[in-house]
Design a protein around this motif. Structure first.
Motif, PDB file in Angstrom:
ATOM      1  N   PRO A 169      54.299 -33.780  37.079  1.00  0.00           N
ATOM      2  CA  PRO A 169      53.263 -33.326  36.151  1.00  0.00           C
ATOM      3  C   PRO A 169      51.862 -33.739  36.616  1.00  0.00           C
ATOM      4  CG  PRO A 169      55.027 -34.484  34.994  1.00  0.00           C
ATOM      5  CD  PRO A 169      55.232 -34.731  36.455  1.00  0.00           C
ATOM      6  N   TRP A 170      50.875 -32.925  36.229  1.00  0.00           N
ATOM      7  CA  TRP A 170      49.502 -33.223  36.615  1.00  0.00           C
ATOM      8  C   TRP A 170      49.026 -34.551  36.030  1.00  0.00           C
ATOM      9  CZ3 TRP A 170      46.286 -32.369  40.247  1.00  0.00           C
ATOM     10  CH2 TRP A 170      44.927 -32.657  40.086  1.00  0.00           C
ATOM     11  N   ASP A 171      49.502 -34.919  34.833  1.00  0.00           N
ATOM     12  CA  ASP A 171      49.041 -36.191  34.269  1.00  0.00           C
ATOM     13  C   ASP A 171      49.548 -37.388  35.076  1.00  0.00           C
ATOM     14  OD1 ASP A 171      51.674 -35.958  33.448  1.00  0.00           O
ATOM     15  OD2 ASP A 171      51.289 -36.452  31.351  1.00  0.00           O
ATOM     16  N   VAL A 172      50.691 -37.235  35.753  1.00  0.00           N
ATOM     17  CA  VAL A 172      51.163 -38.294  36.663  1.00  0.00           C
ATOM     18  C   VAL A 172      50.241 -38.383  37.867  1.00  0.00           C
ATOM     19  CG1 VAL A 172      53.030 -38.965  38.227  1.00  0.00           C
ATOM     20  CG2 VAL A 172      53.565 -38.137  35.921  1.00  0.00           C
ATOM     21  N   ILE A 173      49.826 -37.234  38.388  1.00  0.00           N
ATOM     22  CA  ILE A 173      48.918 -37.216  39.540  1.00  0.00           C
ATOM     23  C   ILE A 173      47.592 -37.872  39.176  1.00  0.00           C
ATOM     24  CG2 ILE A 173      47.624 -35.714  41.114  1.00  0.00           C
ATOM     25  CD1 ILE A 173      49.935 -33.690  40.850  1.00  0.00           C
ATOM     26  N   THR A 174      47.035 -37.526  38.026  1.00  0.00           N
ATOM     27  CA  THR A 174      45.736 -38.100  37.645  1.00  0.00           C
ATOM     28  C   THR A 174      45.852 -39.598  37.378  1.00  0.00           C
ATOM     29  OG1 THR A 174      46.103 -37.426  35.339  1.00  0.00           O
ATOM     30  CG2 THR A 174      44.839 -35.939  36.737  1.00  0.00           C
ATOM     31  N   ALA A 175      46.965 -40.030  36.803  1.00  0.00           N
ATOM     32  CA  ALA A 175      47.142 -41.470  36.573  1.00  0.00           C
ATOM     33  C   ALA A 175      47.181 -42.228  37.894  1.00  0.00           C
ATOM     34  CB  ALA A 175      48.428 -41.719  35.777  1.00  0.00           C
ATOM     35  N   ARG A 176      47.874 -41.665  38.884  1.00  0.00           N
ATOM     36  CA  ARG A 176      47.951 -42.324  40.186  1.00  0.00           C
ATOM     37  C   ARG A 176      46.597 -42.290  40.897  1.00  0.00           C
ATOM     38  NH1 ARG A 176      53.956 -40.063  42.130  1.00  0.00           N
ATOM     39  NH2 ARG A 176      55.103 -41.284  40.573  1.00  0.00           N
ATOM     40  N   LEU A 177      45.912 -41.155  40.803  1.00  0.00           N
ATOM     41  CA  LEU A 177      44.577 -41.070  41.412  1.00  0.00           C
ATOM     42  C   LEU A 177      43.631 -42.096  40.812  1.00  0.00           C
ATOM     43  CD1 LEU A 177      43.903 -37.237  41.794  1.00  0.00           C
ATOM     44  CD2 LEU A 177      43.771 -38.948  43.617  1.00  0.00           C
ATOM     45  N   ASN A 178      43.618 -42.183  39.500  1.00  0.00           N
ATOM     46  CA  ASN A 178      42.723 -43.153  38.858  1.00  0.00           C
ATOM     47  C   ASN A 178      43.056 -44.576  39.290  1.00  0.00           C
ATOM     48  OD1 ASN A 178      40.707 -41.899  37.167  1.00  0.00           O
ATOM     49  ND2 ASN A 178      42.374 -41.138  35.883  1.00  0.00           N
ATOM     50  N   ALA A 179      44.340 -44.869  39.435  1.00  0.00           N
ATOM     51  CA  ALA A 179      44.745 -46.221  39.834  1.00  0.00           C
ATOM     52  C   ALA A 179      44.280 -46.555  41.246  1.00  0.00           C
ATOM     53  CB  ALA A 179      46.262 -46.365  39.724  1.00  0.00           C
ATOM     54  N   VAL A 180      44.483 -45.638  42.191  1.00  0.00           N
ATOM     55  CA  VAL A 180      44.123 -45.955  43.577  1.00  0.00           C
ATOM     56  C   VAL A 180      42.612 -45.885  43.796  1.00  0.00           C
ATOM     57  CG1 VAL A 180      46.362 -45.270  44.476  1.00  0.00           C
ATOM     58  CG2 VAL A 180      44.537 -43.591  44.389  1.00  0.00           C
ATOM     59  N   LEU A 181      41.944 -45.012  43.050  1.00  0.00           N
ATOM     60  CA  LEU A 181      40.482 -44.986  43.142  1.00  0.00           C
ATOM     61  C   LEU A 181      39.894 -46.271  42.570  1.00  0.00           C
ATOM     62  CD1 LEU A 181      39.948 -41.274  42.102  1.00  0.00           C
ATOM     63  CD2 LEU A 181      39.297 -42.252  44.318  1.00  0.00           C
TER      64      LEU A 181
END
Length: 251
Positions: free
Chosen positions: A143-155
């Motif tokens: 899901p896209w919300d999983v992608i955004t959660a991971r992006l926010n974490a690594v950023l």
């Protein structure tokens, strides 16, 4: 069972980047399985049966490979780049885990290749010199919300981020959304590398500031790399700058 499966990374496209071990495995194969463009990169030869298929059927390809190997064939499954990075190796083991228990006795090997982020990084300098991660922007399998959660974490962790599968005709907005998230964590002049078709005749590499990159064009052949706060440029006059991320982090 006398057959076998080898999952092979073809690298970014230039035949010089194909490893000798991968070449040996291709030479030994009786059957070649993969996505159409990757199968087309392997020269035809007598005795090699080619099984090319379309995108999004990775697990079907993997099952086919395992069935052929169970019948006694030496099978090569090909991926671009490295087969273990968002590619066929994981699909093969997914099919193996869910499939015929007898398949587990097959000899299965994975031959690594040069993945897109390594090829792109080598072209511009050393942007992966510090800590980094890779994320696929495709929401076909998560899901896209999983992608955004991971992006926010690594950023937030201030890692260099390599984005695979950044955009397609069916997914035209995800890259812009990802770069918008990056703008919440990074300065507008943060280097962003857009490396398209590295190692192929139509190779094109752009180094842009984050503020400019949000408007840049890209496609599925593009690897996008967002620098960390420490990533810097070394100007070279009329030549493209080098990009690198220092190995050290200030305390």
């Amino acid at each position: 069972m006398s057959g076998s499966v080898t999952v092979i990374g073809l690298g970014p496209g230039d035949p010089r980047y194909l490893t000798p071990a991968a070449t040996d495995a291709l030479d030994a194969a009786q059957d070649l399985i993969g996505y159409f463009p990757y199968v087309a990169r392997v020269p035809e030869r007598p005795g090699l049966v080619r099984h090319a298929s379309d995108n999004r059927v990775e697990v079907d390809r993997a099952r086919h490979a395992l069935e052929l190997a169970a019948s006694g064939r030496r099978v090569a499954v090909v991926s671009g780049g490295d087969p273990g990075v968002f590619a066929m190796a994981a699909a093969l083991f997914e099919a193996l885990e869910a499939g015929d228990p007898a398949w587990r006795s097959l000899p299965i090997t994975v031959e690594p290749g040069i993945t897109a982020m390594l090829a792109a990084a080598a072209r511009v300098g050393a942007p992966l010199g510090g800590d980094f991660c890779a994320i696929s922007l495709s929401d076909n399998l998560k899901p896209w919300d999983v992608i955004t959660a991971r992006l926010n974490a690594v950023l937030a962790a201030d890692l260099v981020v390599a984005l695979y599968n950044p955009i397609s005709r069916a997914r035209p907005w995800q890259l812009g959304a990802a770069l918008g998230l990056a703008a919440e964590h990074r300065a507008p002049d943060t280097p962003v590398i857009l490396a398209r078709a590295v190692g192929r005749p139509d190779e094109a590499i752009r180094i842009l500031a984050l503020a400019e990159a949000r408007e840049a064009e890209a496609d599925m052949a593009t690897l996008v790399m967002i620098g960390a706060s420490a990533t810097r440029l070394i100007p070279r006059g009329d030549l493209a700058p080098f990009v690198y991320t220092p190995r050290s982090v200030a305390r």
